[in-house]
Design a protein around this motif. Sequence first.
Motif, PDB file in Angstrom:
ATOM      1  N   ALA A  79      41.381  37.451  33.541  1.00 57.92           N
ATOM      2  CA  ALA A  79      40.987  38.843  33.750  1.00 57.92           C
ATOM      3  C   ALA A  79      39.771  39.204  32.900  1.00 57.92           C
ATOM      4  CB  ALA A  79      42.158  39.768  33.425  1.00 57.92           C
ATOM      5  N   ALA A  80      39.769  38.722  31.651  1.00 62.95           N
ATOM      6  CA  ALA A  80      38.640  39.009  30.765  1.00 62.95           C
ATOM      7  C   ALA A  80      37.366  38.360  31.274  1.00 62.95           C
ATOM      8  CB  ALA A  80      38.958  38.527  29.351  1.00 62.95           C
ATOM      9  N   ALA A  81      37.483  37.158  31.845  1.00 67.54           N
ATOM     10  CA  ALA A  81      36.313  36.480  32.403  1.00 67.54           C
ATOM     11  C   ALA A  81      35.729  37.286  33.551  1.00 67.54           C
ATOM     12  CB  ALA A  81      36.700  35.083  32.886  1.00 67.54           C
ATOM     13  N   GLY A  82      36.611  37.902  34.358  1.00 68.63           N
ATOM     14  CA  GLY A  82      36.134  38.750  35.448  1.00 68.63           C
ATOM     15  C   GLY A  82      35.397  39.972  34.936  1.00 68.63           C
ATOM     16  N   LEU A  83      35.913  40.537  33.847  1.00 61.75           N
ATOM     17  CA  LEU A  83      35.247  41.694  33.258  1.00 61.75           C
ATOM     18  C   LEU A  83      33.859  41.323  32.737  1.00 61.75           C
ATOM     19  CD1 LEU A  83      38.187  43.334  31.245  1.00 61.75           C
ATOM     20  CD2 LEU A  83      37.056  44.261  33.278  1.00 61.75           C
ATOM     21  N   MET A  84      33.776  40.154  32.101  1.00 58.79           N
ATOM     22  CA  MET A  84      32.488  39.713  31.574  1.00 58.79           C
ATOM     23  C   MET A  84      31.486  39.494  32.694  1.00 58.79           C
ATOM     24  SD  MET A  84      33.199  37.135  28.385  1.00 58.79           S
ATOM     25  CE  MET A  84      31.436  37.037  28.087  1.00 58.79           C
ATOM     26  N   MET A  85      31.943  38.906  33.793  1.00 59.94           N
ATOM     27  CA  MET A  85      31.037  38.686  34.915  1.00 59.94           C
ATOM     28  C   MET A  85      30.523  40.011  35.452  1.00 59.94           C
ATOM     29  SD  MET A  85      32.861  35.553  37.000  1.00 59.94           S
ATOM     30  CE  MET A  85      31.568  35.616  38.260  1.00 59.94           C
ATOM     31  N   SER A  86      31.407  41.027  35.499  1.00 56.17           N
ATOM     32  CA  SER A  86      30.983  42.351  35.982  1.00 56.17           C
ATOM     33  C   SER A  86      29.988  43.001  35.028  1.00 56.17           C
ATOM     34  CB  SER A  86      32.209  43.268  36.132  1.00 56.17           C
ATOM     35  OG  SER A  86      33.107  42.751  37.075  1.00 56.17           O
ATOM     36  N   ALA A  87      30.243  42.831  33.710  1.00 56.56           N
ATOM     37  CA  ALA A  87      29.378  43.469  32.713  1.00 56.56           C
ATOM     38  C   ALA A  87      27.989  42.858  32.683  1.00 56.56           C
ATOM     39  CB  ALA A  87      30.025  43.365  31.333  1.00 56.56           C
ATOM     40  N   PHE A  88      27.920  41.540  32.890  1.00 56.34           N
ATOM     41  CA  PHE A  88      26.640  40.861  32.820  1.00 56.34           C
ATOM     42  C   PHE A  88      25.975  40.722  34.187  1.00 56.34           C
ATOM     43  CE2 PHE A  88      28.508  39.400  28.818  1.00 56.34           C
ATOM     44  CZ  PHE A  88      27.457  39.680  27.950  1.00 56.34           C
TER      45      PHE A  88
END
Length: 374
Positions: A353-362
């Motif tokens: 889930a955190a990896a998905g958030l990072m992809m969205s943020a970047f």
Amino acid sequence: MASLKRRADGVWRARYRDAAGKEHAKHFPRKVDAQRWLDEVTASVVTGRYVDPKAGRITFDMWWADWSARQVWARGTLEAAKQAADSVTFGDLPMSALRASHVEAWVKSMSQPAASRKGGLAASTIKTRVTYVRMSLSAAVRDRVIPEDPSSRVPLPRIRKAEASMAIPTARGVGDALREAPEWFAPFIGVCAFAGLRLGEAAGLQLADVDFLRRTIRVDRQVQGATSKTVEIVPPKYGSERTVFVPEELTTMIARHVEGFGTRGEEEWLFCAPSGDLWNRNSAGNQWRAVRDAVGLGEHTLHDLRHFYASGLIADGCDVVTVQRALGHSSPTITLGTYSHLWPTAEDRTRTAAAGLMMSAFESPADSVRTEGT
């Protein structure tokens, strides 16, 4: 009712009657010893630990024969229980003489190499055997044959965790086995690997069990027995009757098998050995070992294909109940106890889930605009 009386020869006679009205007596040279014996008997009656002194004279083998004959067991369970009883090292001892030390010695003997095997039995096998014997000893306590179960506190070898002991073949290995197997055996491997059937369930399939239109396989029976002479058709394990939803490729494989090799008998059995007999534990196992050795699949068994199937369902996101029903486990607890290590942990889900958030943020502004515009 108890009494204490001194005989003419000076010996003290202690006696009592049990709940059934049967008289028991014992003689002592000293009054204090006779009274102590009566006190012990009285205490055992009060605490519910009283047993008829004569009841414990029968040997363990005699008790097992009587007790096991009263049990309602499926054939496979009966064979496993008999194997457990035959392996004990105290069968000729009276029940009243059984001690924890006898059970401990038996457990140790199973853990060590023997003339019939190179190494000791697996910890899980030892646990199963002790469980059957412990069941009989618990029943002896309830029937007042012995005052307590001598096996109750005996430690057993530790069983390896599922993740350390479970052998799961790779998809490539299963594919190699299917290509190597004779045409008349490949579909048998297929229903084990892609429908999760046990060996006996696969051997018990009939043409009517396969719905080619809806792509389902119904499990209603299994073949039990190690040889063609001992084969018996019985219902599946308790709670294992089920309908398995299978891929079209598997039903196509079965259809081609029927077209090329037909079925056997009025029941239209799907899978048979070259001899014409139904596959059994030995014949199917021998054929599988020839295939796996040819492709270098190590020590994987046909049952490991069932683990392969379960691991595939779990990896694809299936929940516990779905996997339970597909495998025919009687409860989700059994499924979790066997395969819990294959499900993603909370840490795995958090990380994803955190990896998905990072992809969205970047995500680049251009990508963001493009995404919003769609």
